[in-house]
Structures are given as structure tokens and as C-alpha cells.
Scaffold this motif. Structure first.
Motif, short mmCIF file in Angstrom:
data_model
loop_
_atom_site.label_atom_id
_atom_site.label_comp_id
_atom_site.label_asym_id
_atom_site.label_seq_id
_atom_site.Cartn_x
_atom_site.Cartn_y
_atom_site.Cartn_z
N PRO A 92 -78.98 -39.71 -28.01
CA PRO A 92 -77.91 -39.99 -28.97
C PRO A 92 -77.12 -41.24 -28.56
O PRO A 92 -76.89 -41.49 -27.38
CB PRO A 92 -77.04 -38.74 -28.91
CG PRO A 92 -77.97 -37.67 -28.42
CD PRO A 92 -78.91 -38.36 -27.48
N PHE A 93 -76.71 -42.03 -29.55
CA PHE A 93 -76.04 -43.29 -29.29
C PHE A 93 -74.88 -43.16 -28.31
O PHE A 93 -74.73 -43.96 -27.39
CB PHE A 93 -75.56 -43.95 -30.60
CG PHE A 93 -74.88 -45.25 -30.36
CD1 PHE A 93 -75.64 -46.40 -30.13
CD2 PHE A 93 -73.49 -45.35 -30.34
CE1 PHE A 93 -75.02 -47.62 -29.88
CE2 PHE A 93 -72.88 -46.57 -30.10
CZ PHE A 93 -73.64 -47.70 -29.87
N LEU A 115 -81.74 -49.48 -21.07
CA LEU A 115 -82.18 -49.41 -22.46
C LEU A 115 -83.70 -49.51 -22.58
O LEU A 115 -84.32 -48.80 -23.38
CB LEU A 115 -81.51 -50.50 -23.28
CG LEU A 115 -80.03 -50.28 -23.55
CD1 LEU A 115 -79.37 -51.56 -24.02
CD2 LEU A 115 -79.83 -49.16 -24.56
N LEU A 116 -84.31 -50.40 -21.80
CA LEU A 116 -85.76 -50.53 -21.85
C LEU A 116 -86.45 -49.27 -21.35
O LEU A 116 -87.51 -48.88 -21.86
CB LEU A 116 -86.21 -51.76 -21.06
CG LEU A 116 -85.81 -53.10 -21.70
CD1 LEU A 116 -86.06 -54.24 -20.74
CD2 LEU A 116 -86.51 -53.33 -23.03
N ASN A 117 -85.85 -48.59 -20.39
CA ASN A 117 -86.38 -47.30 -19.96
C ASN A 117 -86.27 -46.29 -21.11
O ASN A 117 -87.17 -45.48 -21.34
CB ASN A 117 -85.66 -46.79 -18.71
CG ASN A 117 -86.33 -45.58 -18.14
OD1 ASN A 117 -87.50 -45.61 -17.78
ND2 ASN A 117 -85.59 -44.48 -18.07
N GLY A 118 -85.17 -46.36 -21.85
CA GLY A 118 -85.02 -45.52 -23.03
C GLY A 118 -86.07 -45.84 -24.09
O GLY A 118 -86.60 -44.93 -24.74
N LEU A 149 -76.77 -56.13 -35.74
CA LEU A 149 -76.88 -55.16 -34.65
C LEU A 149 -75.49 -54.55 -34.46
O LEU A 149 -74.61 -55.17 -33.88
CB LEU A 149 -77.35 -55.85 -33.37
CG LEU A 149 -78.63 -56.68 -33.48
CD1 LEU A 149 -78.89 -57.43 -32.19
CD2 LEU A 149 -79.81 -55.80 -33.86
N ASN A 150 -75.31 -53.37 -34.98
CA ASN A 150 -74.00 -52.73 -34.94
C ASN A 150 -73.97 -51.65 -33.86
O ASN A 150 -74.83 -50.77 -33.84
CB ASN A 150 -73.66 -52.12 -36.30
CG ASN A 150 -72.31 -51.44 -36.28
OD1 ASN A 150 -72.20 -50.30 -35.86
ND2 ASN A 150 -71.29 -52.15 -36.74
N ASP A 196 -82.52 -48.26 -33.94
CA ASP A 196 -81.42 -47.29 -33.93
C ASP A 196 -81.72 -46.06 -33.09
O ASP A 196 -80.81 -45.32 -32.73
CB ASP A 196 -81.08 -46.86 -35.37
CG ASP A 196 -80.58 -48.01 -36.23
OD1 ASP A 196 -80.26 -49.09 -35.68
OD2 ASP A 196 -80.52 -47.82 -37.46
N ASN A 197 -82.97 -45.85 -32.75
CA ASN A 197 -83.35 -44.69 -31.92
C ASN A 197 -83.27 -44.96 -30.42
O ASN A 197 -83.30 -44.02 -29.63
CB ASN A 197 -84.76 -44.22 -32.28
CG ASN A 197 -84.78 -43.46 -33.57
OD1 ASN A 197 -83.82 -42.81 -33.95
ND2 ASN A 197 -85.90 -43.54 -34.28
N TRP A 198 -83.18 -46.22 -30.01
CA TRP A 198 -83.10 -46.49 -28.57
C TRP A 198 -82.04 -47.53 -28.19
O TRP A 198 -81.71 -47.65 -27.02
CB TRP A 198 -84.47 -46.90 -28.00
CG TRP A 198 -84.99 -48.22 -28.49
CD1 TRP A 198 -85.76 -48.45 -29.59
CD2 TRP A 198 -84.77 -49.51 -27.88
NE1 TRP A 198 -86.02 -49.79 -29.72
CE2 TRP A 198 -85.44 -50.47 -28.68
CE3 TRP A 198 -84.07 -49.93 -26.75
CZ2 TRP A 198 -85.42 -51.82 -28.38
CZ3 TRP A 198 -84.06 -51.29 -26.45
CH2 TRP A 198 -84.73 -52.20 -27.26
N TRP A 199 -81.48 -48.25 -29.17
CA TRP A 199 -80.54 -49.31 -28.80
C TRP A 199 -79.28 -49.29 -29.65
O TRP A 199 -78.20 -48.97 -29.14
CB TRP A 199 -81.23 -50.67 -28.90
CG TRP A 199 -80.40 -51.82 -28.41
CD1 TRP A 199 -79.43 -51.79 -27.44
CD2 TRP A 199 -80.44 -53.16 -28.87
NE1 TRP A 199 -78.88 -53.03 -27.27
CE2 TRP A 199 -79.50 -53.90 -28.14
CE3 TRP A 199 -81.20 -53.82 -29.83
CZ2 TRP A 199 -79.28 -55.25 -28.33
CZ3 TRP A 199 -80.99 -55.17 -30.02
CH2 TRP A 199 -80.04 -55.87 -29.27
#
Length: 142
Positions: A137-138, A122-125, A48-49, A29-32
Motif C-alpha cells: 500500500p502506498f 522501490l526497485l525491490n518493491g 507522478l502524484n 501505482d502498484n509499486w511507486w
């Protein structure tokens, strides 16, 4: 014929930290995801919401603690349903080499290409989350 997405990246943290970040909902939830649930155990179901419209489900298809974690999609967009994605980890002197794969796409269409781009972002995140503690933030993860 199927199509596949692959990304490799070096993360300057131990493999256990990377494994936890890709397998535990509190970290996902912190990166995806917006919110997720599941347990990092073989055949465990994950939710996965991302929004009410994008509320997806998958099952853990491979798990080796601190080495490998893969999901098989079970209920998502039709393009994603036949796919499996995962994270293979190799410890090295600089931390962990993450080898990402998202395989068995049926078409190399615009959705496939967009998903490949999104995974790179996302992987960089994920890398920035683990190395620098940055949580985007999402609503800003586009």
C-alpha cells in the motif's frame, strides 16, 4: 559536475512485463506512485502524484518497447528538475536484467543520498510486485 544513481537488479519475468510495470500508470501505482497518468510514447507527459505537495511532471525522453524507458523531469523538487531517470532492460536466461539510472543531479547532498536509498527500496518493491504479485500500500512505501 553532476552526480548519478545506478542500480542493477535481476527480475525473474520477461522484459515485456518489466517494461509495462515501469511505463504504464496502472502498474506504476502498484509499486511507486499514489496515482499517475501518461502514455509510454516519446515526449508524452506523465503526472507522478505522491501527495498534493509532491505532484510532479516529466516527459518520456527515450522509449524502445521492452528495452528502454526514460523520463526527463519537468516540474518537481528543484533537486529533481534537472534530472533524468530510466530503465534499461536486457533479457537473459533468468528473465530480465533491469539497469536503472537517475542522472544529472547537481549536488551529492542529503536529498541525493536519500533518493538513492529510496530507489533501492522501490526497485525491490518492483521486483516483488513482478515476481510475487506483492503490492505494498502506498502509505507503507517509505
Amino acid at each position: 559536475m553532476s552526480y548519478n544513481i545506478y542500480h542493477n537488479l535481476q527480475i525473474k519475468t520477461p522484459a515485456k512485463m518489466v517494461f509495462d510495470a515501469v511505463s504504464q500508470p496502472v502498474h506504476l501505482d502498484n509499486w511507486w506512485t499514489l496515482k499517475s497518468s501518461g502514455n509510454p510514447e516519446l515526449h508524452s507527459e506523465y503526472n507522478l502524484n505522491f501527495t498534493d505537495t509532491y505532484n510532479w511532471f516529466c516527459k518520456v525522453s527515450k522509449v524502445t518497447p521492452n528495452k528502454s524507458f526514460h523520463f526527463k523531469m519537468t516540474d518537481a523538487d528543484k533537486d529533481w528538475n534537472p534530472t533524468t531517470f530510466g530503465f534499461d532492460l536486457e533479457s537473459n536466461e533468468n528473465g530480465t536484467m533491469l539497469k536503472f539510472s537517475h542522472v544529472n543531479w547537481q549536488n551529492a547532498d542529503d536529498h541525493f543520498k536519500h533518493s538513492s536509498f529510496c530507489w533501492a527500496i522501490l526497485l525491490n518493491g518492483l521486483k516483488n510486485y513482478l515476481e510475487k504479485g506483492i503490492v505494498i500500500p502506498f502509505k507503507e512505501r517509505n
